[in-house]
Design an enzyme around this catalytic site. Structure first.
Site, PDB file in Angstrom:
ATOM      1  N   ASN A 110      -3.944  -0.354  -1.417  1.00  0.00           N
ATOM      2  CA  ASN A 110      -2.780  -0.926  -2.086  1.00  0.00           C
ATOM      3  C   ASN A 110      -2.425  -0.247  -3.405  1.00  0.00           C
ATOM      4  O   ASN A 110      -1.644  -0.770  -4.185  1.00  0.00           O
ATOM      5  CB  ASN A 110      -2.951  -2.431  -2.319  1.00  0.00           C
ATOM      6  CG  ASN A 110      -2.917  -3.177  -1.005  1.00  0.00           C
ATOM      7  OD1 ASN A 110      -1.974  -3.008  -0.240  1.00  0.00           O
ATOM      8  ND2 ASN A 110      -3.947  -3.950  -0.721  1.00  0.00           N
TER       9      ASN A 110
ATOM     10  N   PHE B  15     -13.295   8.204  -3.945  1.00  0.00           N
ATOM     11  CA  PHE B  15     -12.226   7.915  -4.901  1.00  0.00           C
ATOM     12  C   PHE B  15     -12.690   7.034  -6.044  1.00  0.00           C
ATOM     13  O   PHE B  15     -11.926   6.222  -6.560  1.00  0.00           O
ATOM     14  CB  PHE B  15     -11.026   7.257  -4.203  1.00  0.00           C
ATOM     15  CG  PHE B  15     -10.334   8.173  -3.244  1.00  0.00           C
ATOM     16  CD1 PHE B  15      -9.350   9.040  -3.686  1.00  0.00           C
ATOM     17  CD2 PHE B  15     -10.681   8.200  -1.909  1.00  0.00           C
ATOM     18  CE1 PHE B  15      -8.712   9.896  -2.811  1.00  0.00           C
ATOM     19  CE2 PHE B  15     -10.057   9.061  -1.020  1.00  0.00           C
ATOM     20  CZ  PHE B  15      -9.068   9.911  -1.474  1.00  0.00           C
TER      21      PHE B  15
ATOM     22  N   GLU C  60      -1.277 -14.426   1.426  1.00  0.00           N
ATOM     23  CA  GLU C  60      -0.189 -14.346   2.411  1.00  0.00           C
ATOM     24  C   GLU C  60      -0.640 -13.503   3.600  1.00  0.00           C
ATOM     25  O   GLU C  60      -1.641 -12.786   3.541  1.00  0.00           O
ATOM     26  CB  GLU C  60       1.068 -13.753   1.779  1.00  0.00           C
ATOM     27  CG  GLU C  60       0.920 -12.284   1.430  1.00  0.00           C
ATOM     28  CD  GLU C  60       2.189 -11.699   0.834  1.00  0.00           C
ATOM     29  OE1 GLU C  60       3.091 -12.458   0.464  1.00  0.00           O
ATOM     30  OE2 GLU C  60       2.251 -10.468   0.744  1.00  0.00           O
TER      31      GLU C  60
ATOM     32  N   LYS D 105       4.410 -14.774  -8.204  1.00  0.00           N
ATOM     33  CA  LYS D 105       4.759 -14.377  -6.841  1.00  0.00           C
ATOM     34  C   LYS D 105       5.144 -15.569  -5.981  1.00  0.00           C
ATOM     35  O   LYS D 105       5.903 -15.431  -5.023  1.00  0.00           O
ATOM     36  CB  LYS D 105       3.605 -13.616  -6.206  1.00  0.00           C
ATOM     37  CG  LYS D 105       3.615 -12.194  -6.709  1.00  0.00           C
ATOM     38  CD  LYS D 105       2.416 -11.401  -6.318  1.00  0.00           C
ATOM     39  CE  LYS D 105       2.465 -10.092  -7.052  1.00  0.00           C
ATOM     40  NZ  LYS D 105       1.266  -9.794  -7.799  1.00  0.00           N
TER      41      LYS D 105
ATOM     42  N   GLU E  94       7.914  -8.640  -3.420  1.00  0.00           N
ATOM     43  CA  GLU E  94       7.925  -9.142  -4.791  1.00  0.00           C
ATOM     44  C   GLU E  94       8.965  -8.366  -5.570  1.00  0.00           C
ATOM     45  O   GLU E  94       9.457  -7.337  -5.117  1.00  0.00           O
ATOM     46  CB  GLU E  94       6.548  -8.973  -5.445  1.00  0.00           C
ATOM     47  CG  GLU E  94       6.091  -7.528  -5.539  1.00  0.00           C
ATOM     48  CD  GLU E  94       4.745  -7.397  -6.244  1.00  0.00           C
ATOM     49  OE1 GLU E  94       4.504  -8.144  -7.191  1.00  0.00           O
ATOM     50  OE2 GLU E  94       3.952  -6.538  -5.830  1.00  0.00           O
TER      51      GLU E  94
ATOM     52  N   ASN F 245       9.433  -6.561  -9.237  1.00  0.00           N
ATOM     53  CA  ASN F 245       8.772  -6.133 -10.461  1.00  0.00           C
ATOM     54  C   ASN F 245       9.824  -6.047 -11.557  1.00  0.00           C
ATOM     55  O   ASN F 245      10.763  -5.265 -11.464  1.00  0.00           O
ATOM     56  CB  ASN F 245       8.093  -4.786 -10.257  1.00  0.00           C
ATOM     57  CG  ASN F 245       6.964  -4.890  -9.240  1.00  0.00           C
ATOM     58  OD1 ASN F 245       6.199  -5.853  -9.264  1.00  0.00           O
ATOM     59  ND2 ASN F 245       6.892  -3.952  -8.328  1.00  0.00           N
TER      60      ASN F 245
ATOM     61  N   GLU G  99      10.540  -5.044  -4.058  1.00  0.00           N
ATOM     62  CA  GLU G  99       9.676  -4.407  -3.070  1.00  0.00           C
ATOM     63  C   GLU G  99       9.793  -5.090  -1.720  1.00  0.00           C
ATOM     64  O   GLU G  99       9.803  -6.327  -1.644  1.00  0.00           O
ATOM     65  CB  GLU G  99       8.213  -4.448  -3.532  1.00  0.00           C
ATOM     66  CG  GLU G  99       7.967  -3.641  -4.800  1.00  0.00           C
ATOM     67  CD  GLU G  99       6.484  -3.487  -5.115  1.00  0.00           C
ATOM     68  OE1 GLU G  99       6.155  -2.565  -5.865  1.00  0.00           O
ATOM     69  OE2 GLU G  99       5.667  -4.288  -4.603  1.00  0.00           O
TER      70      GLU G  99
END
Lengths: 508, 681
Positions: free
Chosen positions: B235, B348, B200, B116, B288, B290, B275
């Site tokens: 995320n 979850f 970041e 990244k 980023e 992918n 993205e």
């Protein structure tokens, strides 16, 4: 004339009012319904025919002659559940605390006699403070009469008891002798001696709930066969149970229309047995996938969970299921599970309900506790029950069927009609490792491991038993429902009787 | 074209690749670990090769094992799917050395974009906007805190090699930065074998919008428009759609062209995804790239008709792209819901076990894929599409070893509303039993006004479900429809009960017409008038509904028409009624006669037992670390222990101030769900 009719209605209204508005309100405040409200929920709407509405006691001691309420604390009669006849008594706690007098007992006896004569189940709704102390020995005599009828009715008509309030002292022995006892959570308890006596005699401090609440009797003592959240649910679930039961021992179990193909295939059952033979799986999934519409009425769900008992339907007809549960204690047989299953098998046999046995049993539970407590005699109960049963018996071995436990679980040797095995089953005298260690005693660990593998390859399968005819057929798991349904269909004309005897002598 | 390819993956993506390969006439080779012996991808492939024990770091991500499998099978090319080795340059290099084609981009492109930090620099050089952050490697937690302080909170801590939410944490203060750094590092080491971490700026209120690119080795590169993936939980993407309800044509074009520029800058050849974070003013920042097939690629396929896997295979075989940018139009709207084996009612947390029932909705073919002939598998043609990419089957096992995503349910319609409407029905029809799963949650999202309006950000779930998910609450009109349906169903069941044998002739039970239905705290008195085709249900206020259905007692799925609008209910019998699951709600519905209802009102309401004095294990998992000892006083929010499940480290925290009375589990213990870990005084 009109006055007389009016007089009847007035007397009826008085009887129906039970202990009056205040006591009814108190009953409701405890989360309990009245005797008549319970009957309303139990029976088909408008089907209740009452007996002895005006019966009252004859006691003159302790000023009792001044309080002679109509009905004497119990409502009795008959009605229907989904159109099938049942007899019912419902003790009225609002009237003299539902206490049992000579006449109260006589009312119960009257409907019990009729039930036996006419071949219909007896349902008792128990909510009673106990014996009517003022009557003394007359009350005890009343209990005795009821007990005698419980015993005579046993095996003739199904008897169901629902404990919906207190049930203490000698009173417990009437429900105790019936086929099923259900309790209502938080509002019922049963014990022979109450917390006060316990404290006096043994110095133990215990609450009524701990001593004899629904949790105690469904989990610890196994006195109760199930517990329900409240009165409404209890009555609905008793109706549901009655739908499974024949009215008497001369009738076949009921059949009702069903909406589930008897040849339904369940591919997922092919993967029910885990690759690792020591990994548990949930036997209930098999029961639900075999049963019509996935409908299962479990009996003693919270006790001895290493064996599952309950009712399903196949092609609309009631079938009793006995199944080892690998999820609990690896599904082994022990004292509790043997007693639980034995009683269930005998109920089914008494009332012509066919029995489906689903077997995954590694053997009997070892240990001093079991031996000291008499696992020999208790284990023998299940063996005895299966062996004497003459109803259609279909058995499916899913995985382990080892040793004596294999024989016990409705094997071919105990007159099993259809004995099926899944390809994953292992019918053997014991597990491979144990057997190898005995046969090859003294060999090195390395040799034992190799020989155990050889033993496993040779014996850990259904085919050795199938070669001898102990297994009638090795079946695909996915087609279990179809095979089992067809097996029972072919047994509808089964006639089998045991030699004449006064009664057997099961190891109690 | 290749004759045989190997798929170095498992689950739904392996199955999905096999489908396209089969359509192209290419033989397929699956690989599997011990845990996947009976998996669907193994059954679907032409051949299957065992590659080791269940943990991925001993099987699916061991390069040598895959290379051995390639040699044994004679496969000419490898599709890596996503995750595992898909973005591992050493794997791509090993394949190159072995003379096997990698169905993915060149090694250099993976290296450039896979890291990244490097990728951000390259993106900047290619003129792509980027988010501020620290590009260097971070030595330890203290340095992580210093850097985070400099950037300013909140910051995002990410595994350099990561993706899919693994090894990613957001920290709002120094303490969280410290903890997040440690757990990200651990997760990264476990999941990717690479524990490098970077930090970041975390852009709040953002939308996640990504561009699908496709390039060949002849210098052609196109973009297949965008996907919006803003509905995320921690995320982890949950709902995706294409196109985005937010982008205008100009932004779309700008994002697409920048993405193509970036792809060209690294000599990209294959399918890839760039993205972006997009803010409310439609400013977009590179996040980023992918260098693999993305999980949510089906929505792009559904609106463009392009089979991305097919194009990846063709590019890997040296073919040129068969279309130019102008050929790629957006047609209709596609939505994807990811089905996770995560229990929404338990925060979850991962759920494992046996799928005792797994019946996805019937697939329907429609839209660009149907028109282009790229639909794989057989489905009847319809007006709206239903596509389910899955890797599991009824009777299969969800193990603790892999990603908890078990299926991707997609719908396509001419409009966004049509796609959502179709999705609602598809979710209601989807039967999954035996494990906890997020179907009710995504069903609730599909009905959420913020989602339906398209006004979403990546904070949608955190904002709309701050206390987790306890099931949807249905509006009254919906309750009435369910009440009417349940009354009709209950009546059918009761009439059947009266047909039992052995009843007293002429004294049968008559089932009445008046019923009281109670559900979700509401009560409806109603009257049923049944006829040959169904029943008309009249409510006490005079309103009437017409219910028709071919449902029979015992069927778990009831498909009904209520006033000619479809209603699909998952039903289970309970005492005196049904448990009904629909539209994200889980209801107990009681159907009673008026008298039964009157008596039922007298029954006491019972509260569940108080378990607040215990810390219960929220999922089956392994205790990794215990931070407290008996007798310790703990503060609200203090970390108590870490439980690892499904490769995720979950820190369990104190919910209030208290004293530890007893510790009932030790590190190394394998716990079942609801096992007591800690008892508080």
């Amino acid at each position: 004339m009109k006055d007389i009719l009016q007089q009847l209605e007035t007397r009826r209204d008085a009887a129906r009012a039970g202990g009056g508005p205040a006591r009814v309100a108190a009953q409701h405040a405890k989360g309990k319904l009245t005797a008549r409200e319970r009957i309303e929920l139990l029976l088909d709407e408008g089907s209740f025919e009452e007996f002895d509405m005006f019966v009252s006691h004859r006691c003159t001691e302790f000023g009792m002659q001044d309080s002679r309420p109509a009905g004497d604390g119990v409502v009795t009669g008959w009605g229907t559940i989904n159109g099938r006849q049942v007899y019912v008594f419902s003790q009225d706690f609002t009237v003299l605390g539902g206490s049992v007098s000579e006449t109260h007992a006589a009312k119960m006896c009257k409907i019990m006699d009729m039930a036996i004569q006419n071949g219909a189940p007896i349902i008792g709704l128990n909510d009673s403070g106990g014996a009517r102390i003022q009557e003394g020995v007359d009350s005890l005599a009343g209990y005795g009469e009821v007990f005698q009828r419980n015993v005579l009715a046993s095996g003739v008509v199904p008897q169901i008891s629902v404990i919906m309030g207190p049930c203490a002292g000698g009173a417990v022995y009437s429900p105790a002798m019936t086929d099923f006892i259900f309790m209502v959570k938080d509002s019922s308890y049963m014990f022979v001696t109450g917390p006060d006596v316990v404290k006096t005699v043994t110095n133990e401090v215990v609450t009524a709930e701990e001593l004899g609440g629904a949790s105690t009797h469904t989990k610890k003592s196994s006195v109760a066969d199930g517990a329900f959240e409240n009165d409404v649910e209890a009555m609905a679930e008793v109706r549901r149970l009655v739908d499974f039961l024949p009215s008497n021992n001369r009738e076949k179990p009921p059949v009702r229309p069903f909406f589930d193909a008897p040849d339904r295939i369940e591919p997922s059952l092919d993967t029910l047995i885990p690759e690792n033979p020591n990994q548990p799986y949930d036997m209930k999934e098999l029961i639900l996938k075999v049963a019509d519409e996935g409908d299962f009425y479990e009996i003693q769900a919270d006790f001895a969970r290493n064996i599952i008992t309950g009712f399903i339907r196949l092609e609309g007809q009631s079938v009793g299921v006995v199944a080892n549960q690998p999820m609990v204690l690896a599904g082994c047989l022990d004292i509790d599970s043997s007693r639980k299953a034995a009683r269930f098998v005998r109920f089914c046999d008494a009332f012509e309900i066919p029995i489906l046995s689903l077997v995954d049993v590694p053997g009997f539970l070892p240990g001093t506790k079991q031996e000291y407590d008499g696992v020999i005699k208790h284990g023998a109960k299940l063996l005895f029950a299966y062996a004497e049963a003459t109803v259609p018996k279909v058995t499916v071995i899913t995985r382990k069927a080892y040793g004596g436990a294999y024989v016990v679980m409705s094997s071919k040797h105990l007159r099993g009609d259809f004995n099926y095995a899944w390809p994953t089953s292992e019918v053997a005298v014991m597990g491979a490792k144990g057997a190898t260690e005995i046969i090859h005693r003294g060999k090195s660990a390395e040799d034992i491991a190799r020989l155990a593998k050889e033993y496993e390859d040779r014996f850990a399968n259904p085919f050795v038993a199938a070669e001898r005819g102990f297994i009638d057929e090795v079946i695909q798991p996915r087609s279990t429902r179809r095979r089992v349904a067809r097996a029972f269909a072919s047994l509808r004309g089964k006639k089998l009787s045991n030699p004449w005897k006064k009664h057997d002598n099961i190891p109690l | 074209m290749f004759k045989k390819i190997l798929i170095a993956n498992r689950g739904e993506i392996a199955c999905r690749v096999i489908k396209t390969a089969r359509k192209m006439g290419i033989q397929t080779v699956a690989v599997y670990s011990d845990a996947d012996r009976g998996a669907l991808h193994v059954a679907m492939a032409d051949e299957a090769i065992h590659i080791g024990p269940p943990p991925a770091n001993q099987s699916y991500i061991v390069i040598d094992r895959i290379i051995d499998a390639i040699k044994a099978s004679g496969a000419e090319a490898v599709h890596p799917g996503y995750g595992f080795l898909s973005e591992n340059p050493r794997f791509a290099a090993a394949l190159e050395a072995a003379g096997v084609a990698f169905i993915g981009p060149p090694v250099k492109a993976i290296e450039a974009m896979g890291d990244k930090i490097t990728s951000k620099k390259i993106a900047q050089a290619a003129g792509v906007n980027t988010v501020p952050g620290y590009m260097g490697l971070i030595a330890d937690a203290e340095e992580a805190v210093t850097i985070s302080d400099q950037i300013g909170y909140p910051v995002m801590i990410k595994a350099s090699a990561g993706g899919g939410g693994k090894g990613m944490r957001i920290a709002w203060n120094a303490q969280e930065a410290r903890e997040g750094f440690e757990s990200s590092k651990n997760e990264a080491a476990n999941s990717f074998g690479d524990d490098r971490i970077f930090i970041e700026k975390f852009v709040t209120q953002p939308r996640h919008i990504e561009i699908q690119v496709l390039a060949d080795s002849h210098g052609n590169c196109v973009y297949l428009h965008e996907r919006e993936c803003s509905i995320q939980r921690r995320n982890q993407k949950v709902v995706e759609e294409a196109p985005s309800p937010f982008l205008d044509a100009a932004t779309r074009k700008a994002m697409g062209e920048q993405s193509v520029a970036l792809a060209k800058a690294v000599g990209y050849a294959s399918a890839g995804t760039v993205e972006f974070i997009v803010d409310g003013a439609r400013n977009f920042y590179f996040l980023e790239m992918n260098t693999r097939l993305q999980v949510e690629h089906p929505v792009t396929e559904l609106i463009t008709g392009v089979d991305l896997v097919e194009q990846m295979i063709r590019v890997a075989a040296g073919e040129a792209l068969p279309f130019a940018q102008d050929d790629l139009q957006i047609k209709g709207w596609a939505i994807e819901n990811r089905l996770y084996a995560e229990d929404p009612y338990r925060g979850f947390l991962p759920s494992i076990g046996r799928l005792t029932r797994y019946r996805p909705p019937v697939e329907v073919m429609a839209g660009p894929m149907a028109d282009a002939g790229t639909w794989h598998g057989d489905a009847a043609r319809g007006a709206r599409a239903v596509r389910n990419d899955t890797g599991v089957f009824e009777g299969g096992e969800i193990s603790m070893y892999y990603d908890p995503m078990i299926a991707k349910l997609c719908t396509w319609g001419e409009t966004r509303d049509a796609a959502i409407a179709e999705m609602r029905l598809a979710l209601d029809t989807f039967e999954v039993e035996g494990i906890g799963h997020n179907l009710p949650f995504v069903a609730a999202v599909m009905d959420h006004p913020r989602f339906t309006s398209g006004n979403i950000t990546t904070a949608f779930i955190a904002e709309e479900y701050p206390d987790g998910f306890q099931g949807a609450t249905l509006p009254e009109d919906q309750l009435r429809r369910i009440a009417a349906a349940c009354a009709a169903m209950h009546r059918v069941g009761e009439i059947r009960r009266t047909r039992v044998s052995g009843r007293m002739d002429n004294h049968e039970r008559r089932v009445g017409d008046d019923w009281v239905v109670s559900l979700q705290g509401a009560e409806f008195a109603l009257k049923i008038a049944a006829d040959h085709d169904g029943a008309t249900i009249r409510f006490a206020d005079g309103a009437a509904q017409r219910v028709t259905s071919d449902w029979t007692p015992g069927q778990p799925l009831a498909k009904l028409m209520v006033d000619a609008v479809p209603l699909v209910l998952k039903t289970a019998k309970i005492s005196g009624g049904f448990r009904i699951r629909t539209r994200g709600a889980d209801l107990k519905v009681h159907v009673r006669t008026p008298r039964q209802a009157e008596l039922a009102r007298l029954m006491p309401e019972k509260l569940p037992a108080d378990m607040s004095k215990y810390l219960l294990c929220p999922m089956p998992g392994l205790v990794v670390k215990m931070y407290v000892a008996e007798g310790d006083e703990v503060q609200d929010g203090q970390a108590l222990c870490t439980v690892e499940a499904m490769k995720m480290e979950n820190i369990l925290r104190a919910e209030r101030k208290g004293v530890i009375k007893a510790i009932k589990a030790q590190p190394g213990d394998s716990l079942a769900v609801d096992a007591v870990i800690i008892e508080f005084a």
